[in-house]
Motif scaffolding. Structure first.
Motif, mmCIF file in Angstrom:
data_model
loop_
_atom_site.group_PDB
_atom_site.id
_atom_site.type_symbol
_atom_site.label_atom_id
_atom_site.label_comp_id
_atom_site.label_asym_id
_atom_site.label_seq_id
_atom_site.Cartn_x
_atom_site.Cartn_y
_atom_site.Cartn_z
ATOM 1 N N THR A 166 0.841 -1.199 0.000
ATOM 2 C CA THR A 166 0.000 0.000 0.000
ATOM 3 C C THR A 166 0.875 1.247 0.000
ATOM 4 O O THR A 166 1.970 1.256 0.542
ATOM 5 N N GLU A 167 0.339 2.295 -0.617
ATOM 6 C CA GLU A 167 1.060 3.562 -0.673
ATOM 7 C C GLU A 167 0.061 4.687 -0.941
ATOM 8 O O GLU A 167 -0.545 4.686 -2.002
ATOM 9 N N PRO A 168 -0.176 5.632 -0.045
ATOM 10 C CA PRO A 168 0.385 5.682 1.300
ATOM 11 C C PRO A 168 -0.215 4.628 2.224
ATOM 12 O O PRO A 168 -1.288 4.105 1.950
ATOM 13 N N SER A 169 0.490 4.374 3.343
ATOM 14 C CA SER A 169 0.017 3.396 4.325
ATOM 15 C C SER A 169 -0.223 4.101 5.659
ATOM 16 O O SER A 169 0.380 5.142 5.929
ATOM 17 N N ALA A 170 -1.085 3.508 6.471
ATOM 18 C CA ALA A 170 -1.367 4.121 7.773
ATOM 19 C C ALA A 170 -1.645 3.051 8.820
ATOM 20 O O ALA A 170 -2.137 1.967 8.502
ATOM 21 N N ASP A 171 -1.276 3.372 10.060
ATOM 22 C CA ASP A 171 -1.752 2.587 11.200
ATOM 23 C C ASP A 171 -2.976 3.298 11.746
ATOM 24 O O ASP A 171 -3.015 4.527 11.800
ATOM 25 N N LEU A 187 -5.284 -1.444 13.643
ATOM 26 C CA LEU A 187 -5.192 -1.982 12.285
ATOM 27 C C LEU A 187 -4.174 -1.257 11.411
ATOM 28 O O LEU A 187 -3.723 -0.170 11.732
ATOM 29 N N GLY A 188 -3.860 -1.929 10.307
ATOM 30 C CA GLY A 188 -3.008 -1.332 9.290
ATOM 31 C C GLY A 188 -3.829 -1.166 8.019
ATOM 32 O O GLY A 188 -4.739 -1.950 7.766
ATOM 33 N N CYS A 189 -3.509 -0.142 7.231
ATOM 34 C CA CYS A 189 -4.301 0.071 6.022
ATOM 35 C C CYS A 189 -3.533 0.953 5.050
ATOM 36 O O CYS A 189 -2.436 1.425 5.351
ATOM 37 N N GLY A 190 -4.116 1.190 3.915
ATOM 38 C CA GLY A 190 -3.505 2.100 2.956
ATOM 39 C C GLY A 190 -4.170 1.991 1.597
ATOM 40 O O GLY A 190 -5.068 1.170 1.393
ATOM 41 N N TYR A 249 -4.871 -5.333 -13.672
ATOM 42 C CA TYR A 249 -5.785 -4.189 -13.542
ATOM 43 C C TYR A 249 -5.042 -2.992 -14.133
ATOM 44 O O TYR A 249 -3.823 -2.907 -14.037
ATOM 45 N N ASP A 250 -5.799 -2.071 -14.709
ATOM 46 C CA ASP A 250 -5.185 -0.875 -15.282
ATOM 47 C C ASP A 250 -5.037 0.183 -14.183
ATOM 48 O O ASP A 250 -6.014 0.821 -13.768
ATOM 49 N N ALA A 251 -3.783 0.360 -13.722
ATOM 50 C CA ALA A 251 -3.527 1.246 -12.592
ATOM 51 C C ALA A 251 -3.878 2.702 -12.899
ATOM 52 O O ALA A 251 -4.072 3.512 -12.001
ATOM 53 N N SER A 252 -4.007 3.032 -14.201
ATOM 54 C CA SER A 252 -4.363 4.423 -14.520
ATOM 55 C C SER A 252 -5.877 4.639 -14.425
ATOM 56 O O SER A 252 -6.352 5.770 -14.445
ATOM 57 N N LYS A 253 -6.628 3.527 -14.344
ATOM 58 C CA LYS A 253 -8.095 3.673 -14.319
ATOM 59 C C LYS A 253 -8.712 3.369 -12.956
ATOM 60 O O LYS A 253 -9.784 3.864 -12.628
ATOM 61 N N VAL A 254 -8.078 2.495 -12.178
ATOM 62 C CA VAL A 254 -8.709 2.099 -10.906
ATOM 63 C C VAL A 254 -7.828 2.517 -9.725
ATOM 64 O O VAL A 254 -6.628 2.736 -9.860
ATOM 65 N N SER A 255 -8.492 2.636 -8.592
ATOM 66 C CA SER A 255 -7.762 2.861 -7.336
ATOM 67 C C SER A 255 -8.502 2.096 -6.258
ATOM 68 O O SER A 255 -9.648 1.675 -6.442
ATOM 69 N N GLY A 256 -7.836 1.906 -5.127
ATOM 70 C CA GLY A 256 -8.517 1.135 -4.093
ATOM 71 C C GLY A 256 -7.768 1.201 -2.788
ATOM 72 O O GLY A 256 -6.663 1.741 -2.709
ATOM 73 N N PHE A 257 -8.391 0.662 -1.766
ATOM 74 C CA PHE A 257 -7.720 0.609 -0.463
ATOM 75 C C PHE A 257 -7.768 -0.803 0.094
ATOM 76 O O PHE A 257 -8.585 -1.635 -0.333
ATOM 77 N N ALA A 258 -6.859 -1.073 1.029
ATOM 78 C CA ALA A 258 -6.820 -2.378 1.700
ATOM 79 C C ALA A 258 -6.567 -2.124 3.176
ATOM 80 O O ALA A 258 -5.997 -1.095 3.556
ATOM 81 N N PHE A 259 -7.030 -3.054 3.990
ATOM 82 C CA PHE A 259 -6.790 -2.929 5.434
ATOM 83 C C PHE A 259 -6.700 -4.322 6.037
ATOM 84 O O PHE A 259 -7.135 -5.306 5.418
#
Ligand SMILES: [Zn+2]
Length: 411
Positions: free
Chosen positions: A318-323, A354-357, A369-379
């Motif tokens: 993930t980038e950026p990432s957060a706690d 938790l951790g996420c980003g 996946y086409d990185a120029s078209k989609v975005s997303g988050f994970a945790f």
């Protein structure tokens, strides 16, 4: 009234044939003084104890239960008649108390006797009630003995009921919160390849998480290329990769499951634990969506007064990432409880959970996946950690020791 009476227990109670002469029967009281009542109660209880011990099978227990508790003519009914109802006015109160205490005692002993017989039968590996079946089969009078009659007012045999394990329960609660937000659930293998556990998640070859200190590798894999070698997954993130390989965006998925790390056991570490990870990929997903989603989930889990805050962190995928920290649920975020520094948050008022980003665009390259078209988050979060907070458990090992005394508390 039929020959046998509704409970079928009459015959036994009033059976005064010579061989049963020694059996206890309720005396009619002439003297209702405290001393006389106490003496009568003592005899009653001693007979109860003796007969409880004598009952050795489920069939005998039923006879025992009916003799003492049957509504029609059980010994409890008899003391109610001849000790309480027959008592003169000034002795009513004392007699009432005495009868109530005896009633509670009979219920307790009858229940305990049933449990003892049930346990004995289980430990012998013998199905309970078999003795009764055999008796009935050989009874020339059609097998209906007094003990076979059903009095639905009597307590039944209590069998132990299982309870959901606190880790599973916590996991399901958290998963349900995300399901209500439209997430589906995905699962994957616990034994994973290096590729899914590390490489596809953007872990550089020298990343410390790949170290044998942290990861449990399957032995005898040296002849395979690194990416095909098997290991026990160290997080549930491989399920996110597997999901993205199968599905095109939009994706909203939570992945609960068991993971392993090469950690020594202590109060907060275990080589086995559980995680729930989540992934949302779509067009125009932003960090605000991530914050709003996790803030909602924490409030749903711990109560609406809980606050969240996000701190910069680092994860390879993930980038950026957060706690994410939540305000301490023990001291309401004050850092002080009962005039002393709060131990649960080390007086900071915050607990890291938790951790996420935002999903690193490099990861999309692994799943087409086409990185120029989609975005997303994970945790991702540890289930035991949440269960420890939610249920006030002080040692993670309690979750895995299988001690019924611990687990019973969640029944
Ligand atoms: Zn606190």
């Amino acid at each position: 009234m039929s020959e046998r009476g509704p409970s079928g227990a009459d015959e036994i109670i009033f059976d005064m044939s010579p061989k049963k002469k020694s059996e206890y029967s309720v005396p009619k009281l002439k003297d209702f003084s405290a001393v006389a009542l106490e003496k009568a109660a003592k005899d009653f209880l001693s007979a109860l104890a003796t007969e409880s011990k004598a009952a050795g099978s489920e069939a005998e227990w039923k006879i025992f239960r009916d003799r003492w508790m049957a509504r029609a003519n059980g010994l409890l009914t008899q003391i109610n008649e001849s000790w309480l109802k027959a008592a003169p006015k000034d002795a009513k109160r004392a007699a009432g108390q005495c009868v109530n205490e005896l009633k509670a005692k009979v219920e307790e002993i009858v229940g305990a006797t049933s449990e003892r017989i049930l346990n004995q039968a289980h430990s012998k590996g013998r199905p309970v009630g078999r003795a009764k079946t055999r008796d009935s089969a050989s009874d020339p009078h059609g097998g209906e003995s007094p003990g076979d009659r059903i009095d639905i007012t009597l307590p039944g045999i209590r069998r132990p009921i299982g309870a959901e394990h606190p880790v599973i329960r916590t996991s399901r609660e958290m998963v349900a919160i995300f399901q209500r937000l439209g997430y589906s659930v995905a699962e994957g293998p616990v034994v994973e390849t290096d590729y899914y556990n590390f490489e596809s998640l953007n872990f550089p070859p020298n990343h410390p998480a790949r170290d044998t200190q942290d990861t449990l590798f399957i032995a005898g894999q040296e002849s395979k290329p690194l990416r095909d070698r098997l290991l026990l997954r160290t997080h549930t993130s491989p399920v996110q990769i597997r999901t993205m390989q199968k599905m095109k965006p939009p994706v909203r998925v939570v992945c609960p499951g068991k993971v392993h790390r090469n950690d020594a056991l202590d109060a907060t570490h275990s080589p086995i634990f559980h995680q729930i990870e989540g992934l949302a990929v779509d067009t125009n997903i932003t960090f605000s969506d991530l914050k709003g989603t996790l803030d909602h989930a924490m409030k749903a889990m711990f109560g609406s007064s809980v606050k969240t805050r996000f701190y910069p962190s680092f994860f390879p995928f993930t980038e950026p990432s957060a706690d994410v920290q939540i305000s301490c649920i023990f001291c309401d975020g004050k850092g002080v409880r009962d005039g002393a520094p709060c131990r649960n948050c080390k007086a900071s008022g915050w607990i890291e959970l938790l951790g996420c980003g935002m999903v690193d665009p490099n990861v999309y390259g692994f799943v087409d996946y086409d990185a120029s078209k989609v975005s997303g988050f994970a945790f991702g979060m540890g289930v035991e950690r949440i269960a420890i907070l939610k249920y006030g458990v002080d040692d993670i090992q309690l979750f895995f020791q299988g001690d019924v005394r611990f687990l019973e508390q969640f029944g």
